[in-house]
Design a protein around this motif. Structure first.
Motif, mmCIF file in Angstrom:
data_model
loop_
_atom_site.group_PDB
_atom_site.id
_atom_site.type_symbol
_atom_site.label_atom_id
_atom_site.label_comp_id
_atom_site.label_asym_id
_atom_site.label_seq_id
_atom_site.Cartn_x
_atom_site.Cartn_y
_atom_site.Cartn_z
ATOM 1 N N GLY A 29 0.824 -1.222 0.000
ATOM 2 C CA GLY A 29 0.000 0.000 0.000
ATOM 3 C C GLY A 29 0.850 1.260 0.000
ATOM 4 O O GLY A 29 0.467 2.286 -0.571
ATOM 5 N N THR A 31 1.437 3.263 2.381
ATOM 6 C CA THR A 31 0.911 4.390 3.161
ATOM 7 C C THR A 31 1.885 4.868 4.229
ATOM 8 O O THR A 31 1.816 6.009 4.662
ATOM 9 C CB THR A 31 -0.417 4.004 3.858
ATOM 10 O OG1 THR A 31 -0.197 2.835 4.639
ATOM 11 C CG2 THR A 31 -1.496 3.740 2.844
ATOM 12 N N ASP A 49 7.555 -4.144 -5.742
ATOM 13 C CA ASP A 49 6.113 -3.943 -5.595
ATOM 14 C C ASP A 49 5.424 -5.307 -5.531
ATOM 15 O O ASP A 49 5.519 -6.109 -6.459
ATOM 16 C CB ASP A 49 5.612 -3.137 -6.800
ATOM 17 C CG ASP A 49 4.106 -3.013 -6.813
ATOM 18 O OD1 ASP A 49 3.473 -3.253 -5.757
ATOM 19 O OD2 ASP A 49 3.554 -2.673 -7.876
ATOM 20 N N ASN A 51 2.206 -5.829 -5.256
ATOM 21 C CA ASN A 51 0.762 -5.771 -5.505
ATOM 22 C C ASN A 51 0.244 -6.728 -6.566
ATOM 23 O O ASN A 51 -0.949 -6.988 -6.627
ATOM 24 C CB ASN A 51 0.346 -4.334 -5.848
ATOM 25 C CG ASN A 51 0.307 -3.473 -4.603
ATOM 26 O OD1 ASN A 51 -0.442 -3.742 -3.676
ATOM 27 N ND2 ASN A 51 1.170 -2.465 -4.541
ATOM 28 N N THR A 73 -6.787 -5.307 1.514
ATOM 29 C CA THR A 73 -6.655 -4.021 2.201
ATOM 30 C C THR A 73 -7.298 -4.090 3.576
ATOM 31 O O THR A 73 -8.114 -4.960 3.865
ATOM 32 C CB THR A 73 -7.334 -2.884 1.406
ATOM 33 O OG1 THR A 73 -8.746 -3.105 1.416
ATOM 34 C CG2 THR A 73 -6.813 -2.803 -0.018
ATOM 35 N N GLN A 101 -9.407 6.753 4.009
ATOM 36 C CA GLN A 101 -8.552 6.815 2.825
ATOM 37 C C GLN A 101 -7.319 5.928 2.989
ATOM 38 O O GLN A 101 -6.909 5.218 2.063
ATOM 39 C CB GLN A 101 -8.111 8.255 2.551
ATOM 40 C CG GLN A 101 -9.239 9.189 2.133
ATOM 41 C CD GLN A 101 -9.904 9.866 3.327
ATOM 42 O OE1 GLN A 101 -9.930 9.345 4.436
ATOM 43 N NE2 GLN A 101 -10.449 11.054 3.091
ATOM 44 N N LEU A 102 -6.712 5.988 4.161
ATOM 45 C CA LEU A 102 -5.518 5.177 4.405
ATOM 46 C C LEU A 102 -5.869 3.699 4.462
ATOM 47 O O LEU A 102 -5.158 2.857 3.918
ATOM 48 C CB LEU A 102 -4.832 5.611 5.706
ATOM 49 C CG LEU A 102 -4.110 6.963 5.646
ATOM 50 C CD1 LEU A 102 -3.758 7.437 7.051
ATOM 51 C CD2 LEU A 102 -2.853 6.866 4.793
ATOM 52 N N ASN A 104 -8.195 2.229 2.955
ATOM 53 C CA ASN A 104 -8.498 1.742 1.607
ATOM 54 C C ASN A 104 -7.237 1.316 0.871
ATOM 55 O O ASN A 104 -7.278 0.512 -0.053
ATOM 56 C CB ASN A 104 -9.186 2.838 0.783
ATOM 57 C CG ASN A 104 -10.611 3.077 1.229
ATOM 58 O OD1 ASN A 104 -11.188 2.271 1.943
ATOM 59 N ND2 ASN A 104 -11.180 4.203 0.794
ATOM 60 N N LYS A 105 -6.125 1.895 1.247
ATOM 61 C CA LYS A 105 -4.872 1.649 0.523
ATOM 62 C C LYS A 105 -3.975 0.678 1.287
ATOM 63 O O LYS A 105 -3.234 -0.096 0.680
ATOM 64 C CB LYS A 105 -4.162 2.999 0.348
ATOM 65 C CG LYS A 105 -3.083 3.024 -0.689
ATOM 66 C CD LYS A 105 -3.643 2.969 -2.095
ATOM 67 C CE LYS A 105 -2.481 2.725 -3.059
ATOM 68 N NZ LYS A 105 -2.859 1.888 -4.173
ATOM 69 N N THR A 107 -2.434 -2.364 3.327
ATOM 70 C CA THR A 107 -2.660 -3.810 3.249
ATOM 71 C C THR A 107 -2.411 -4.454 4.613
ATOM 72 O O THR A 107 -1.766 -3.880 5.484
ATOM 73 C CB THR A 107 -1.698 -4.449 2.235
ATOM 74 O OG1 THR A 107 -0.355 -4.272 2.708
ATOM 75 C CG2 THR A 107 -1.848 -3.809 0.859
#
Lengths: 327, 729
Positions: A29, A31, A49, A51, A73, A101-102, A104-105, A107
């Motif tokens: 993520g 974040t 990455d 993802n 997430t 918001q955080l 949502n991003k 993991t």
């Protein structure tokens, strides 16, 4: 600028080799990591990455537990019907952290690996043994209101900042790790470590190891609470938090799985607490005994002295509420 | 044609009430709102400028001393790096509001941790940021810099000192007396948009897009800093993402961008990081305040003492004006007021959201609650009994006074229980619940202002001034004032702000924007009306304009004869400033819950009743009040700048760790606007409203905490650790 190589890891194996070097890091993520890179607290030369690796599943396990993919997430996890039904303490803990918001991003795997929010760690012009071994601890004798009272060392008094892992500790979850040689499972309660003389080591992950998931044991029911005490009611780290899974039968505790956030370099779990509570009837005296056990070795650093009575009082509140809810 | 109006007398004609368009005061949505929420309103750093280089400030890591060597070579070979600017003209502090001259320059001399000492410029922002972190700087540190206001040398602000009668004797003689000391922590403005500037030279002419509140002063500050004629500078701030005092004066990035752009011969953009905004722009000083109140048995004040200690850097004139409203809010013939400044090496202390009352009123109004309890008088009633007939120190009459009305109307709307009050009376589960109230006061400020209004034959109008809209609604209210005066729907009035090419206003700050620039627009429009009236053959005060026509059907276009009609209004406050004490007043009522176990406080509901003259726009005015009340929740419960005791650096320098209230901290807020006309405030009978909403609200919460759980606290913010420290198990 600080150039870094960004590689989308195509496979778990390659993710492992991409992150094997000491100047490499994994990103999911981002974040927490991206903030730290902008501040140059983290200065990786290579980012792998994760993802595209696909560990985003949330699915039943054979024993009736639940597997939380490392790349699912926080939001997906918190709203998952089984999490909400069978592990409400986890849903509540996740929703108590960060912002929508955080979440949502962010993991699940990344959440476990987030760094401390110690002011001295995030300011590269200040000493920090965690960031720069041997430079000293700025927080000791500095601004340490958020800092740890349990398991500290003279090298570091930082806290693990997360909420989700506190609930996972109470749930006795297991972290699934894929490594270069072999895969392994690590009990969440053993995943994070105390600072000791190596405060830069925050968990047991070895170079090249990747978290692939978290498993939750079969549901235990009971009353599940997550209490987070903080200075403002959202987007603030815990002064003290408690994840509690409590059952009462015939007027006595039959289960009391408790874990604490905001107190230590890791989600704090003390098995003696359950030993003291189980088989006993809820009472103020009993709660005090539990608090005595929890805080026996607690040490304040001036600004955070209040956490010792606060932890005691919050424990009272949680046990009282759990006892009422369970009754 | 320029029209000058100097106001020496109150204007009680209330001309705006007689106009026919009927748009003033209406809840018109912000005219620029759509552009803002769709991202098409450009903020300072967003202007598309070709070939723009990027600058990042380098800041000091010592509190006091000298940067003896700046090793430019350490970064000049890094990729993309263009220059290291360490020009002696770089400013090292933000300018104080209305300074009108450069703030301290000479970056080599370090006065606080985090002070800008150089600017690194590169092709990309990322390159510049990395190079800035790597610039080699050698310091000669001058140790032992005073960092703690409690132990630093202090200076008395003599013009604040009042000694009237004998307060000590009054305290001895009083039936009820209170002698209490409060502290407040430092605050940050915490505007969303970080400070930013793009500077571009064409020959000797400089254009800067910046995020500033007071262009009329800022242009002089910039000219002085650069050693350039003002005529050669144009400053543009069309949209400002919040200022809250932090953009009153030019800050370090503006001068740095201008110097770098000059040296490199190309445009340069400098945007402060969030940490830099916290570390090198204004802080509100922490305060220590002693309140002494002496009262008769019926609660009438006979003595009033308010002494405050604040801090600032050596050489700064600004001292948080904590006593500002204390001078006149309540009576008491024996008075002692004093303001002391400790000289310490933290970043500049300056104007932050309602400087003065934001810190002073929470202390005063909490002390009043202690007195109410001692005297056994309802807190609302205690305040009603102590409203003075005239300014108790200067003897001036009040321009208007709505405190009593606000107290009564607010108490009614809130459902205030005026019965006997005792703490710990209401409990719901883990939560103690209680109520509290406080008065609000904020001095009324007004300043000279100029605006040009053009009425066009097509039935539209244009308002031009360098006035800024910092999110408050200036664009909208000026369209409403001009529309009301000229008989035009606001949407046909184009308002062009934030450009020093326009006639100069005072900018936004101290809540003076609306009354000041609104009056200039009023003056211009009135002159236009006189011209139209002459053409229509009626007296100006008989001219009725609506929907672009007179009441007898003559179109404005016809009256204009196809030509624009242009008037520049120049409003100047005259004797009214000296002849009256003018202030906004109000009352806050709060209901809070305090967790008996954890000491957490949550505000359940809060109401503010405010009187601030004419309401120009019911929607934007209410929004200003809501924002103010929200800030007062921050003062009461969450906001605190924390400085390292050893090197003085600000530790909580981002919005994650400096806790402004979040949505969940802010319950349903209710605003009651006590509309009045204050002819001595301005010719549009309006006063400022931007700050009033936070001046005292924190005390309503503090008083409610006491009423809820019995914790009488004397330190803001009232965080859980503090509540617990005085709470029984």
């Amino acid at each position: 600028m600080r150039p870094f190589e960004f590689t989308r890891a195509p496979s778990l194996k390659e993710a492992g080799s991409l992150t094997a070097a000491s100047d490499s890091m994994a990103i999911a993520g981002g974040t927490n990591l991206l903030d730290l890179m902008k501040l140059q607290v983290e200065t990786p030369s290579r980012l792998a990455d994760l993802n595209r690796l696909g560990f985003a599943q949330i699915e039943d396990t054979d024993d009736g537990g639940l597997l939380l993919g490392a790349l699912a997430t926080n939001t997906e996890t918190a709203v998952h019907p089984r999490v909400r039904r069978d592990y409400p303490v986890l849903a509540r803990a996740i929703l108590a952290g960060a912002t929508q918001q955080l979440r949502n991003k962010a993991t699940n795997g990344g959440n476990l690996c987030q760094r401390t929010r110690c002011f001295y760690f995030t300011n590269i012009d200040q000493p920090c043994n965690k960031r720069e071994p041997g430079s000293g601890c700025g927080a000791i004798d500095g601004i340490a209101k958020l800092h740890a009272i349990l398991g500290t060392s003279d090298q570091c008094i930082a806290t693990y900042p997360g909420d989700m892992a506190v609930a996972l500790s109470a749930l006795d979850a297991t972290v699934l790790v894929s490594g270069p040689g072999t895969d392994r499972s690590v009990p969440l309660r053993e995943f994070h470590v105390l600072p000791g003389d190596t405060p830069w080591v925050e968990n047991v992950l070895e170079r090249g190891e990747i978290i692939t998931g978290i498993t939750l044991p079969p549901p235990v029911g009971g009353t599940q609470l997550y209490r987070k005490v903080r200075e403002r009611s959202s987007y603030a780290f815990a002064l003290v938090s408690i994840a509690a899974i409590v059952e009462i039968a015939d007027g006595k505790f039959t289960r009391a799985d408790l874990a604490f956030g905001g107190l230590a370099h890791k989600p704090w779990h003390d098995p003696h607490l359950a030993d003291a509570l189980v088989g006993q009837a809820p009472s103020r005296e009993l709660f005090d005994t539990a608090a005595d056990i929890l805080l026996e070795d607690a040490r304040g650093y001036g600004e955070n002295d209040f956490k010792i009575p606060l932890a005691r009082r919050t424990l009272h509140a949680v046990l009282q509420q759990a006892a009422e809810d369970a009754a | 044609m320029k029209v000058h109006f100097k106001q020496d007398e109150p204007d009680n004609a209330n001309r705006l009430d007689g106009m026919k368009q009927d748009v003033l005061g209406k809840p018109v949505s912000r005219v620029e709102g759509l552009a803002k929420v769709t991202g098409t309103a450009p903020y300072a750093a967003e202007y598309p400028v070709a070939n723009c280089a990027e600058g990042v400030l380098v800041t000091s890591t010592i509190a006091r001393g000298d940067a003896t060597h700046i090793d430019k070579d350490s970064v000049l070979s890094m990729p993309g790096v263009l220059a290291v600017i360490d020009d002696e003209r770089l400013t090292t502090r933000a300018a104080q509001g209305t300074a009108n001259e450069a703030p301290k320059q000479g970056p080599r001399q370090v006065c606080y941790w985090g002070q800008p000492i150089a600017l690194v410029v590169a092709e990309s922002f990322e390159q510049a940021r990395d190079a800035a972190k790597h610039l080699g700087v050698e310091y000669r540190e001058e140790g032992g810099a005073p960092l703690d206001p409690a132990s630093a040398e202090t200076e008395e602000q003599e013009d604040e000192t009042v000694r009237q009668g004998d307060l000590a004797q009054a305290m001895r003689d009083a039936a009820h007396s209170v002698d209490v000391t409060y502290t407040t922590k430092g605050h940050a403005s915490a505007a969303m948009e970080p400070h930013a500037a793009i500077a571009e030279w064409e020959g000797d002419r400089l254009t800067v897009h910046a995020s500033l509140q007071m262009l009329n002063y800022n242009i002089s500050e910039l000219a002085d800093a650069l050693g350039v004629e003002e005529e050669n500078i144009r400053l543009v701030s069309r949209f400002v993402g919040g200022g809250f005092g932090s953009k009153l004066g030019i800050s370090e990035e503006v001068v740095a961008a201008a110097l770098a752009a000059r040296e490199l011969g190309r445009p340069v953009r400098v945007v402060l990081s969030r940490q830099q905004v916290f570390q090198c722009i204004m802080r509100r000083s922490e305060t220590t305040q002693r309140l002494r109140l002496a009262a008769t048995s019926d609660g009438t004040l006979t003595g009033f003492g308010h002494e405050a200690l604040v801090s600032n850097l050596p050489g700064e004139e600004f001292a948080e004006p904590v006593l500002q409203s204390s001078h006149f809010l309540y009576g008491g013939e024996n008075r002692e007021l004093m303001l002391m400044v400790a000289r310490i090496h933290r970043m500049t202390a300056g104007s932050v959201r309602a400087p003065g009352e934001a810190a002073g009123m929470p202390a005063l109004e909490a002390a009043m609650d202690v007195l109410a309890e001692k005297a056994g008088i309802d807190p609302v009633e205690l305040r009603l009994r102590n409203i003075p007939e005239k300014n108790p120190e200067e003897g001036l009459p009040f321009s208007s006074h709505t405190l009593a009305q606000c107290l009564k109307q607010g108490a009614d709307a809130f459902g205030w229980d005026s019965g006997p009050r005792r703490p710990r009376q209401r409990r719901e589960g883990e939560w103690w619940i209680g109520t509290g109230m406080a008065s609000a006061a904020r001095v009324h400020n007004i300043a000279e202002a100029r605006a040009r209004v053009t009425l066009r034959p097509d039935g539209t109008a244009l308002v031009e001034t360098d006035m800024t809209d910092i999110g408050t609604g200036t664009y909208t209210i000026l369209a409403q004032i001009a529309g009301e005066m000229l008989g035009l729907p606001p949407k046909t009035v184009m308002v062009d702000l934030g450009d020093t090419a326009h006639p100069r206003g005072p900018g936004s700050g101290g809540s003076w924007g609306a009354p000041s620039i609104g009056s200039a627009v009023y003056v211009a429009c009135k002159a236009i009306r006189e011209e139209l009236a002459a053409k229509a053959g009626v007296a100006e005060d008989r001219l009725e304009l609506k929907k672009g026509a007179t009441s007898d059907g003559q179109e404005i276009g016809d009256l204009l004869g196809g030509k624009d009609l242009v008037r520049e209004g120049h409003y100047e406050p005259g004797d009214i400033e000296d002849d009256y004490t003018a202030s906004g007043f109000g009352a806050f009522f709060a209901e809070v819950r305090v967790n008996a176990y954890t000491g957490e406080t949550r505000v359940d509901r809060m109401l503010g009743a405010f009187g601030f003259g004419r309401v120009l726009n019911a929607k934007t005015a209410r929004s200003q009040c809501l924002g103010g009340i929200t800030w007062s929740i921050g003062v009461a419960l969450t906001e605190a700048l924390e400085f390292d005791p050893r090197d003085g650096h600000l530790v909580n320098c981002d919005l994650a760790e400096y806790h402004v209230p979040v949505h969940r901290d802010v319950p349903d807020l209710e605003v009651a606007m006590v509309e009045e006309r204050d002819g001595a405030a301005s010719p549009i009978q309006a006063k400022g409203i931007g700050e009033l909403g936070m001046c005292g609200g924190a005390a309503a919460i503090a008083n409610a905490i006491y009423n809820a759980c019995g914790a009488r606290l004397f330190d803001y913010p009232m965080t859980p650790d503090r509540v617990l420290s005085v709470t029984a198990d």
